[in-house]
Design a protein around this motif. Structure first.
Motif, PDB file in Angstrom:
ATOM      1  N   UNK A   9       0.844  -1.190   0.000  1.00 48.14           N
ATOM      2  CA  UNK A   9       0.000   0.000   0.000  1.00 48.14           C
ATOM      3  C   UNK A   9       0.882   1.244   0.000  1.00 48.14           C
ATOM      4  N   UNK A  10       0.642   2.160  -0.965  1.00 53.44           N
ATOM      5  CA  UNK A  10       1.438   3.370  -1.117  1.00 53.44           C
ATOM      6  C   UNK A  10       0.522   4.551  -1.420  1.00 53.44           C
ATOM      7  N   UNK A  11       1.053   5.757  -1.229  1.00 56.53           N
ATOM      8  CA  UNK A  11       0.349   6.935  -1.741  1.00 56.53           C
ATOM      9  C   UNK A  11       0.824   7.252  -3.153  1.00 56.53           C
ATOM     10  N   UNK A  12       2.134   7.366  -3.360  1.00 55.96           N
ATOM     11  CA  UNK A  12       2.659   7.632  -4.695  1.00 55.96           C
ATOM     12  C   UNK A  12       2.762   6.333  -5.495  1.00 55.96           C
ATOM     13  N   UNK A  13       2.392   6.348  -6.774  1.00 57.20           N
ATOM     14  CA  UNK A  13       2.557   5.156  -7.610  1.00 57.20           C
ATOM     15  C   UNK A  13       4.032   4.811  -7.792  1.00 57.20           C
ATOM     16  N   UNK A  14       4.291   3.557  -8.105  1.00 54.94           N
ATOM     17  CA  UNK A  14       5.638   3.126  -8.453  1.00 54.94           C
ATOM     18  C   UNK A  14       6.025   3.684  -9.810  1.00 54.94           C
ATOM     19  N   UNK A  52      -1.859   2.020  -5.074  1.00 52.33           N
ATOM     20  CA  UNK A  52      -1.326   3.361  -4.861  1.00 52.33           C
ATOM     21  C   UNK A  52      -2.404   4.383  -5.215  1.00 52.33           C
ATOM     22  N   UNK A  53      -2.041   5.667  -5.179  1.00 53.39           N
ATOM     23  CA  UNK A  53      -3.046   6.718  -5.391  1.00 53.39           C
ATOM     24  C   UNK A  53      -2.368   7.946  -6.010  1.00 53.39           C
ATOM     25  N   UNK A  54      -2.812   9.124  -5.616  1.00 56.99           N
ATOM     26  CA  UNK A  54      -2.260  10.439  -5.940  1.00 56.99           C
ATOM     27  C   UNK A  54      -2.615  10.953  -7.335  1.00 56.99           C
ATOM     28  N   UNK A  89      -2.660  -1.249  -8.987  1.00 57.98           N
ATOM     29  CA  UNK A  89      -3.903  -0.518  -9.165  1.00 57.98           C
ATOM     30  C   UNK A  89      -3.728   0.876  -8.567  1.00 57.98           C
ATOM     31  N   UNK A  90      -3.947   1.913  -9.378  1.00 59.06           N
ATOM     32  CA  UNK A  90      -3.936   3.285  -8.879  1.00 59.06           C
ATOM     33  C   UNK A  90      -5.378   3.669  -8.561  1.00 59.06           C
ATOM     34  N   UNK A  91      -5.639   3.942  -7.297  1.00 63.67           N
ATOM     35  CA  UNK A  91      -6.994   4.206  -6.813  1.00 63.67           C
ATOM     36  C   UNK A  91      -7.361   5.661  -7.097  1.00 63.67           C
TER      37      UNK A  91
END
Length: 378
Positions: free
Chosen positions: A243-248, A297-299, A315-317
């Motif tokens: 689980x991350x905030x910034x995408x890879x 991830x997100x952002x 998956x970018x949320x």
């Protein structure tokens, strides 16, 4: 004989029922993946061993201190609390995960003003507060690199469960292992907080590469460490859900299906760099250390489904906010046991936008005035 008053009353009642049963409800579609992590859609009815998780991101709450207007504020609070309640009733999730940016400008808020954000957060979640939930730090929550220290992360770590002093966490629920990282710190060069995140990464890698043997005399499990753990012989996809905030970092070879978005927008209370992602070296380090089974991830504000070169699915949320200029959306994930392996069914869920809600209210108000006028004339 039906009169105009009765017809207007009928349409008013119809619109009200329409609102109660459709407007706040999510519209969810299963996202098909090209790798082997997804099982056939089949019967999506929840079974005993399933773990259903609702993942949201970029709530961009203001704590009522920087709202653009009282009407817009109350409309947002009212509808988003209903969105969460209806989504809870519709999905019946086991857990909620928030992938950063709970606040629009949390890093700049004093402790007292941050408490207003927490109150708004708890008010919105409603029934979700009775479930396990986990919050990942975002850049708007803890600030940028020039002011990023453990003290600045303290507002997040002391108010949300499962986070260490560096803003990282690890937990297991429903036989699924999760690791969350403070990806904001991984952008910050030689900061002390970055070193704390790297230590968390190494700690997780050691734990994953620890084997257990049983002492025949005592029957007690004895941990056996592989002295070559730094080589990490684990296979790709055998680690935790990350689980991350910034995408890879996204390479040109990534199989990605993102929605188009601008690299920079004015969102919430300031400019927002949507193109930000972790640099290649940090991405390689994470893949080597954790061998994640799947990444969320997100952002970027928009939904994206990508496959990295080693086969890992990310998956970018999308943003769960009206402040992004798009309809709010989120992701629902069902982790399901399939032949002794855990597979994931991902659904992209969309909610009504501000314009649709305003149009509904205007129509309802117009019909109400017309009905009252017609009743007074008759």
């Amino acid at each position: 004989m039906l009169t105009m008053k009765h017809l207007l009353l009928f349409f008013f009642t119809f619109l009200h029922i329409f609102y109660e049963n459709w407007v706040p409800n999510p519209s969810c579609n299963v996202v098909h993946s090209g790798n082997n992590q997804e099982i056939d859609q089949g019967d999506l009815t929840k079974v005993e061993d399933d773990l259903k998780v609702m993942m949201v991101a970029d709530l961009l709450l203001t704590g009522h201190e920087t709202a653009s207007g009282s009407f817009d504020l109350h409309l947002k609070d009212f509808f988003f609390s209903r969105f969460f309640r209806k989504s809870f009733e519709f999905l019946k999730p086991d857990m909620l995960i928030v992938l950063g940016d709970v606040s629009a400008q949390g890093a700049k808020l004093s402790t007292s003003k941050w408490s207003f954000v927490l109150q708004e957060f708890h008010s919105l979640l409603g029934p979700f507060l009775d479930l396990p939930y986990h919050v990942v730090p975002g850049d708007r929550d803890i600030g940028e690199c020039n002011g990023l220290k453990e003290k600045s992360v303290n507002k997040i770590t002391r108010n949300f469960p499962g986070l260490d002093s560096g803003g990282c966490g690890a937990f297991e629920i429903g036989n699924v292992n999760f690791v969350s990282l403070n990806s904001v710190a991984l952008l910050c060069g030689n900061s002390d907080l970055r070193f704390s995140v790297e230590k968390a990464l190494e700690r997780e890698r050691i734990e994953m590469e620890t084997e257990s043997t049983i002492d025949e005399s005592s029957g007690i499990k004895i941990p056996k460490y592989d002295i070559n753990w730094r080589e990490n012989t684990m296979s790709s996809g055998s680690g935790p859900v990350l689980l991350l905030h910034f995408p890879l970092h996204q390479t040109e070879n990534n199989n990605s299906r993102p929605e188009p978005s601008k690299t920079s927008q004015h969102i919430g209370v300031g400019p927002y760099e949507l193109s930000q992602m972790l640099p290649p070296n940090a991405t390689e380090y994470i893949f080597h250390a954790l061998r994640p089974r799947m990444v969320f991830s997100a952002h970027a504000q928009s939904f994206s489904d990508r496959i990295h070169p080693d086969g890992t699915r990310e998956i970018v949320v999308p943003a769960m906010s009206w402040d992004t200029g798009k309809n709010p959306a989120f992701v629902a994930v069902t982790f399901r046991k399939n032949k002794n392996a855990t597979s994931a069914i991902v659904s992209h869920c969309k909610l009504a936008g501000r314009s649709h809600v305003l149009l509904f209210y205007m129509s309802l108000f117009f019909l109400l005035i017309l009905t009252v006028q017609t009743a007074l004339r008759s």
